[in-house]
Each structure stands twice: as structure tokens, then as C-alpha cells.
Design a protein around this motif. Structure first.
Motif, PDB file in Angstrom:
ATOM      1  N   GLN A 230    -103.647  21.534  29.428  1.00 51.96           N
ATOM      2  CA  GLN A 230    -102.649  21.975  30.243  1.00 51.96           C
ATOM      3  C   GLN A 230    -101.243  22.125  29.646  1.00 51.96           C
ATOM      4  O   GLN A 230    -100.144  22.288  30.105  1.00 51.96           O
ATOM      5  CB  GLN A 230    -102.862  21.638  31.570  1.00 51.96           C
ATOM      6  CG  GLN A 230    -104.064  21.757  32.330  1.00 51.96           C
ATOM      7  CD  GLN A 230    -104.515  23.324  32.244  1.00 51.96           C
ATOM      8  OE1 GLN A 230    -103.611  24.183  32.499  1.00 51.96           O
ATOM      9  NE2 GLN A 230    -105.776  23.378  32.086  1.00 51.96           N
TER      10      GLN A 230
ATOM     11  N   GLY B  97    -101.081  27.606  32.601  1.00 52.69           N
ATOM     12  CA  GLY B  97    -101.253  28.021  33.976  1.00 52.69           C
ATOM     13  C   GLY B  97    -101.217  29.571  34.258  1.00 52.69           C
ATOM     14  O   GLY B  97    -102.078  30.233  34.725  1.00 52.69           O
TER      15      GLY B  97
ATOM     16  N   TYR C 269     -99.245  30.439  41.695  1.00 55.07           N
ATOM     17  CA  TYR C 269     -99.014  29.829  40.296  1.00 55.07           C
ATOM     18  C   TYR C 269     -97.372  29.618  40.137  1.00 55.07           C
ATOM     19  O   TYR C 269     -96.838  29.549  38.898  1.00 55.07           O
ATOM     20  CB  TYR C 269     -99.367  30.842  39.489  1.00 55.07           C
ATOM     21  CG  TYR C 269    -100.975  30.733  39.031  1.00 55.07           C
ATOM     22  CD1 TYR C 269    -101.441  30.149  38.297  1.00 55.07           C
ATOM     23  CD2 TYR C 269    -101.770  31.768  39.734  1.00 55.07           C
ATOM     24  CE1 TYR C 269    -102.778  30.015  38.173  1.00 55.07           C
ATOM     25  CE2 TYR C 269    -102.954  31.681  39.875  1.00 55.07           C
ATOM     26  CZ  TYR C 269    -103.624  30.645  38.829  1.00 55.07           C
ATOM     27  OH  TYR C 269    -105.074  30.718  38.744  1.00 55.07           O
TER      28      TYR C 269
END
Length: 176
Positions: free
Chosen positions: A36, A115, A151
Motif C-alpha cells: 500500500q 488505493g 476512496y
């Protein structure tokens, strides 16, 4: 100290190709591959394609132009980015972009942290390499604007300006 073991290698023919919101993306490195920390995406924009004014709450969004020219709208300024030009927007900065030329433009998008690539894949349609965005019908149901809030991306209601209505900060001198 934790040692990271996830080296990523990818040939130019590999990656996940997705058409989302009328744009073609190739996901090169996803958050699941980078713990991530970041994601890397190639974006191919046909003439007239781009993204409306918006902000990101969570990640830096950076663009490195690989081919063509993209017009970035940053506040009340336009920055025309040509091959090998770079634009980076931190969280909270209002930005939009569009290919205002009659040729295809390509850019490398870097997101830190990852993301956004998940949103692109969820809202789009996975396609074969070589597919043009204009050849793909919009996917009914989930769309980028619907997922954007999840998001941390907020659309700004103002439309992107026409070229003649904006101050220009770069005219592309010295660019081919």
C-alpha cells in the motif's frame, strides 16, 4: 527493521488494462504488490479525454508525460505538460486535466499511497492489451464518481475551462 521481499518486475505487455470513466489505464504496480505504499499506472488519453476538477484526500497524485501533451488545470492556471514534463499534486489541491490535442497522450501516474488503482479497476472494465477506450462502452452500475468518495476523492462542481478562458503558465517552448 522489517525487510521487504516483494520485488516487482513487469514487461511492457503485462499489467491489468482497464477502461474507466472513458480513459484507458494499465495498472503497473498495485497497492497489494507494494504494501500500500504506492501504485503506478500508465494512462492513455484520447483527444478530449481527462478528468474533471477534483481533490484527493489521501494520496499525492503525480504525472510524468510519456507522449503527447496534457493540459492540467491547477486553480485558475493551466499548465501544458509535454513529453517528459512532470506534475505533482499533494492531497487537498484542486486539479483537473484533459488532452486538448488531436493526438493520443500517455502519462505515468504515481500515487503515494496506493488505493486509486482499486477504484479504477472496480469502476471500469478490464480489457485486452491494445484496446482503445473509445471502443469500450461505459460499464453500467458502479462508476468512478459513485466510488470516488469511498476512496477520498471529491469532485469539484466547476467544469474544466476552455483553453481561451484560462491563464497559461507554460507554452511548451522547446518541446517537440
Amino acid at each position: 527493521m522489517k525487510t521487504r521481499q516483494n520485488t516487482i518486475t513487469l514487461k511492457r505487455t503485462e499489467g491489468i488494462h482497464v477502461v474507466s470513466a472513458g480513459n484507458l489505464y494499465r495498472i503497473i504496480a498495485s497497492g497489494s504488490q507494494t504494501e500500500q505504499r504506492f501504485s503506478a499506472i500508465e494512462m492513455v488519453l484520447e483527444p478530449g479525454q481527462g478528468a474533471p476538477f477534483h481533490t484527493h484526500d489521501r494520496e499525492d497524485e503525480s504525472f510524468f508525460v510519456l507522449e503527447g501533451c496534457l493540459s492540467f488545470y491547477l486553480g485558475n492556471k493551466e499548465f501544458r505538460a509535454y513529453k517528459e514534463d512532470f506534475v505533482s499534486c499533494p492531497p487537498g489541491v484542486v486539479r483537473g486535466f484533459r488532452n486538448n490535442t488531436d493526438a493520443v497522450a500517455r502519462a505515468l501516474l504515481l500515487y503515494s499511497s496506493a488505493g486509486v488503482e482499486e477504484m479504477i479497476e472496480r469502476s471500469g472494465k478490464v480489457v485486452d492489451r491494445g484496446t482503445k477506450a473509445s471502443d469500450v462502452e461505459s460499464r453500467p452500475g458502479i462508476q468512478c464518481p459513485t466510488l470516488a468518495e469511498e476512496y477520498g476523492i471529491a469532485k469539484v462542481s466547476a467544469p474544466l475551462p476552455c483553453d481561451s478562458n484560462i491563464a497559461t503558465s507554460s507554452e511548451g517552448e522547446g518541446h517537440a
